[in-house]
Design a protein around this motif. Structure first.
Motif, short mmCIF file in Angstrom:
data_model
loop_
_atom_site.label_atom_id
_atom_site.label_comp_id
_atom_site.label_asym_id
_atom_site.label_seq_id
_atom_site.Cartn_x
_atom_site.Cartn_y
_atom_site.Cartn_z
N THR A 95 0.83 -1.20 0.00
CA THR A 95 0.00 0.00 0.00
C THR A 95 0.87 1.25 0.00
O THR A 95 0.59 2.21 -0.72
CB THR A 95 -0.93 0.00 1.23
OG1 THR A 95 -1.79 -1.15 1.17
CG2 THR A 95 -1.78 1.26 1.25
N ALA A 96 1.94 1.23 0.79
CA ALA A 96 2.82 2.39 0.86
C ALA A 96 3.52 2.64 -0.48
O ALA A 96 3.62 3.78 -0.94
CB ALA A 96 3.86 2.20 1.97
N GLU A 97 4.00 1.56 -1.11
CA GLU A 97 4.65 1.70 -2.41
C GLU A 97 3.67 2.22 -3.46
O GLU A 97 4.01 3.10 -4.26
CB GLU A 97 5.23 0.37 -2.86
CG GLU A 97 6.44 -0.11 -2.09
CD GLU A 97 6.85 -1.52 -2.48
OE1 GLU A 97 8.05 -1.80 -2.47
OE2 GLU A 97 5.95 -2.33 -2.81
N ALA A 98 2.46 1.66 -3.44
CA ALA A 98 1.46 2.09 -4.42
C ALA A 98 1.12 3.56 -4.23
O ALA A 98 1.07 4.33 -5.21
CB ALA A 98 0.21 1.23 -4.29
N ASP A 99 0.89 3.98 -2.98
CA ASP A 99 0.52 5.36 -2.73
C ASP A 99 1.63 6.32 -3.16
O ASP A 99 1.36 7.39 -3.72
CB ASP A 99 0.21 5.56 -1.25
CG ASP A 99 -1.14 4.98 -0.86
OD1 ASP A 99 -1.92 4.65 -1.77
OD2 ASP A 99 -1.41 4.86 0.35
N GLU A 100 2.88 5.94 -2.91
CA GLU A 100 3.99 6.80 -3.29
C GLU A 100 4.05 6.98 -4.80
O GLU A 100 4.20 8.10 -5.32
CB GLU A 100 5.31 6.22 -2.78
CG GLU A 100 6.52 7.10 -3.11
CD GLU A 100 7.82 6.53 -2.56
OE1 GLU A 100 8.87 7.17 -2.74
OE2 GLU A 100 7.78 5.43 -1.94
N ARG A 101 3.91 5.88 -5.52
CA ARG A 101 3.95 5.97 -6.98
C ARG A 101 2.73 6.71 -7.53
O ARG A 101 2.84 7.48 -8.49
CB ARG A 101 4.04 4.57 -7.59
CG ARG A 101 5.34 3.85 -7.27
CD ARG A 101 5.46 2.54 -8.05
NE ARG A 101 6.63 1.79 -7.61
CZ ARG A 101 7.06 0.66 -8.18
NH1 ARG A 101 6.40 0.15 -9.21
NH2 ARG A 101 8.12 0.03 -7.73
N ILE A 102 1.58 6.45 -6.94
CA ILE A 102 0.36 7.12 -7.40
C ILE A 102 0.48 8.63 -7.28
O ILE A 102 0.17 9.38 -8.22
CB ILE A 102 -0.86 6.61 -6.59
CG1 ILE A 102 -1.19 5.18 -6.97
CG2 ILE A 102 -2.08 7.52 -6.84
CD1 ILE A 102 -2.15 4.49 -6.02
N LEU A 103 0.95 9.10 -6.13
CA LEU A 103 1.07 10.54 -5.92
C LEU A 103 2.10 11.15 -6.87
O LEU A 103 1.89 12.24 -7.41
CB LEU A 103 1.45 10.83 -4.47
CG LEU A 103 0.38 10.48 -3.43
CD1 LEU A 103 0.89 10.73 -2.01
CD2 LEU A 103 -0.90 11.28 -3.67
N ASP A 104 3.19 10.44 -7.10
CA ASP A 104 4.21 10.93 -8.04
C ASP A 104 3.64 11.08 -9.45
O ASP A 104 3.84 12.09 -10.12
CB ASP A 104 5.41 9.99 -8.06
CG ASP A 104 6.28 10.11 -6.81
OD1 ASP A 104 6.12 11.10 -6.09
OD2 ASP A 104 7.11 9.21 -6.58
N TRP A 105 2.90 10.05 -9.89
CA TRP A 105 2.34 10.08 -11.23
C TRP A 105 1.22 11.11 -11.36
O TRP A 105 1.11 11.80 -12.38
CB TRP A 105 1.83 8.70 -11.62
CG TRP A 105 2.92 7.79 -12.13
CD1 TRP A 105 3.44 6.70 -11.51
CD2 TRP A 105 3.60 7.90 -13.38
NE1 TRP A 105 4.42 6.12 -12.29
CE2 TRP A 105 4.53 6.84 -13.44
CE3 TRP A 105 3.52 8.78 -14.45
CZ2 TRP A 105 5.36 6.65 -14.54
CZ3 TRP A 105 4.35 8.61 -15.55
CH2 TRP A 105 5.26 7.55 -15.58
N LEU A 106 0.38 11.22 -10.34
CA LEU A 106 -0.69 12.22 -10.39
C LEU A 106 -0.10 13.63 -10.50
O LEU A 106 -0.62 14.47 -11.25
CB LEU A 106 -1.57 12.11 -9.14
CG LEU A 106 -2.54 10.93 -9.08
CD1 LEU A 106 -3.15 10.82 -7.70
CD2 LEU A 106 -3.64 11.08 -10.14
#
Length: 283
Positions: A95-106
């Motif tokens: 979840t932490a990895e996904a959230d980090e990547r999601i915010l970067d891409w957004l």
């Protein structure tokens, strides 16, 4: 990755949309595929990505991490961040990895303020950014872009250009279809055009500005309206018009010429009228 003599048809008695398609994709390749609407480009893109299985021929060496991005994301009822987090988990991210990547891409796609919005409430362009981000979460080794620039604003199109270049630079394989004749023109390692179910090497002319062809029955020859007309062997008159004029031409035909029947309308890439060719040769 290798496609060998790949064929595909939508039903046992249907005509072959793809026939004898051969294509090799190496690490670092950024490959463009062109062809007129209905030539089978999207079918080929889905086979490359693994969404369709070929009816004959073989596909081998497809990377484990493959992503396919079409031109439109369906109006899903999920919030953008929840949707992306779910796919991040499917792709093996915490979840932490996904959230980090999601915010970067957004942030990269200037869509951070839409993370709590339902996808069904987003504009087509913003929803398309969510589709791209979903595909990029797992850093795909194979990226298939099927008119994925459609609906994006200028900034989003530029960012997707960068995504394609970056994927190829880090050793991934990128295959794309797009109507813009200049799309990644200086970056593509190869270009092919799909004709009669097979791929052939493309020339620069194959990606010139598209024309719309309209096939007409009971139309006068010579053609009096906008565009260039030529009579086909079966008596059908084919006219070629610029894409920006096609809607008005069709409107005028349907409203002012009730005896003329419109048989087919399609966009053809890499086609120029004879007058345009002569002008180009003269210059």
């Amino acid at each position: 990755m290798l496609l060998s003599a790949v064929g595909y048809r939508y039903g046992w008695r249907a005509p072959w949309v793809l026939d004898r398609v051969d294509l090799e994709l190496r690490p670092g390749d950024l490959v463009r595929v062109g062809g007129y609407n209905g030539s089978g480009k999207s079918t080929l893109m889905r086979i490359i990505a693994g969404a369709h299985l070929p009816r004959r021929g073989t596909v081998s060496g497809r990377p484990d991490r493959a992503a396919y991005i079409p031109g439109q994301l369906p109006p899903l009822p999920f919030k953008a961040h929840d949707y992306l987090r779910h796919f991040g988990r499917i792709r093996g991210l915490s979840t932490a990895e996904a959230d980090e990547r999601i915010l970067d891409w957004l942030e990269r796609f200037e869509a951070l303020s839409y993370r709590k919005h339902r996808i069904s409430d987003l504009s087509r362009g913003t929803a398309q950014k969510i589709a791209i981000i979903q595909a990029m979460l797992a850093e795909p080794e194979l990226l298939v872009l099927d008119e994925a620039w459609t609906s994006l604003d200028t900034s989003g199109q530029g960012t997707l250009d960068e995504v394609a270049r970056d994927t190829a630079r880090r050793g991934g394989r990128v295959v794309f279809v797009d109507h813009d004749p200049q799309r990644l023109a200086d970056d593509a390692t190869a270009a092919h055009v799909l004709r009669d179910g097979a791929l052939a090497p493309a020339s620069a002319a194959d990606f010139e500005a598209a024309l719309v062809t309209i096939d007409l029955e009971n139309a006068p020859d010579p053609w009096p309206g906008p565009g260039a007309g030529r009579l086909l062997a079966d008596g059908v008159l084919r006219i070629e018009v610029d894409p920006g004029d096609s809607d008005q031409v069709l409107h005028d035909i349907l409203n002012d010429h009730p005896k003329i029947h419109v048989l087919a309308v399609r966009t053809v890439e890499g086609r120029r009228t004879q007058a345009e060719k002569q002008t180009g040769e003269a210059s």
